[in-house]
Design an enzyme around this catalytic site. Sequence first.
Site, PDB file in Angstrom:
ATOM      1  N   TYR A 188       0.824  -1.202   0.000  1.00  0.00           N
ATOM      2  CA  TYR A 188       0.000   0.000   0.000  1.00  0.00           C
ATOM      3  C   TYR A 188       0.865   1.262   0.000  1.00  0.00           C
ATOM      4  CZ  TYR A 188      -3.684  -3.289   1.406  1.00  0.00           C
ATOM      5  OH  TYR A 188      -4.550  -4.349   1.471  1.00  0.00           O
ATOM      6  N   HIS A 207       0.444 -11.922   0.689  1.00  0.00           N
ATOM      7  CA  HIS A 207      -0.408 -11.032  -0.095  1.00  0.00           C
ATOM      8  C   HIS A 207      -0.609 -11.566  -1.518  1.00  0.00           C
ATOM      9  CE1 HIS A 207      -1.471  -6.471  -0.648  1.00  0.00           C
ATOM     10  NE2 HIS A 207      -2.417  -7.283  -1.111  1.00  0.00           N
TER      11      HIS A 207
END
Length: 387
Positions: free
Chosen positions: A102, A169
Amino acid sequence: MSALPSTFVEGFHDHAEVRKMKFREMPHYGLVSIISFGASGLGGMFTAGKGSGLTDASADGSFDDPAVWFAEEEADDIARAREIVHACLKRGVNMIDTSHWYGQGRSERLLGHALADVPRAAYFLNTKIGRYEKATLGMFDFSYDKTYKAALDSLKRLRIDRVDSMQVHDPEFAPSVDIILNETLPALQRLKDEGKIRLIGMTGYPLALQQEIITKSGVGIHTSLSYCHYSINDTTLESSGFIDFCQTCGIALINASPISMGLLMDRDPPDWHPASKESKALCKQAVAYCKGAGVDISKLALHFTLRNERIATTLISSTSVSRMCSNLDAVNETLSQHEEAVLTHMREAIFIPAGTQSWEGVELAAYWQTVGKALVTERLYSKKQKT
């Protein structure tokens, strides 16, 4: 009135405010708030062109450049991050989720600042490894060495000694499941043995792949994050049996994106959204129906998700304090009779007859196509251009 969770800290929390929050039991955590704070917004995610990372991928990348991954943040950005994080925590939210990916470390850096004066016992903090660069060839790396180093870097940015769950992820982007099983997970087990992470987690869109990895893994997996699979337009988290699977395995299941990454909002979804044209049209029809009935579809979507007691917590991301507080208000609100009727009609007349709406494989195909082009360009043309 909910009992107080283990994360309640006298002197930091207010009894009355925290008791307004609803909590549910979750394996490995105890009582968790039914709404958790997703910090993707702090990294600038889910704005135009930044959702999947494929629409704005570049040929060049930072590739572990400290100037990028450990950049200094502006004082105003730190203050805004602190404001929304503290607002959530003070109202009883006790789980925060972020990722290396992010904003290429930015979300973690801002959280590190925002949580600097918060007692560590006051929150659960999960982050992710495996997805990194905006540059196509550096976007994913599930190797042992990268996994271990990336986890240590996350701890530095977050300014803590240990995270609650270090999650893999989007493992669907690994060339094979064997890489996850033989490199990624053993690296995470080492970190757990060293006391740097408390739990090992899995994320990703394809539920079947998560289940396959969890079943095959010789390393214990404790948490699972699923997004866009329990909302008005897609309830496969339950219908597929994945909730049952997690309960049987004692896995802490974390739900995310009750508005289906922007499909269930009173505006067009972002350009990068991987849903098909048919799915987008279906959601647009639902939005129009709600608007005509004078009802906010996002409100219906949030209530629909939160009322399922088999889902302990749902991640919501926002950079707006007022919008986040409005979401938190939903914890103690109920839908009107009219809103309930609109929700029922929308489900029964629009979404259920259309069947499961999934975009599984869409981003994966786009990724490998992009990677192929990038490799050809790098190997055949980049050197010629430099000479």
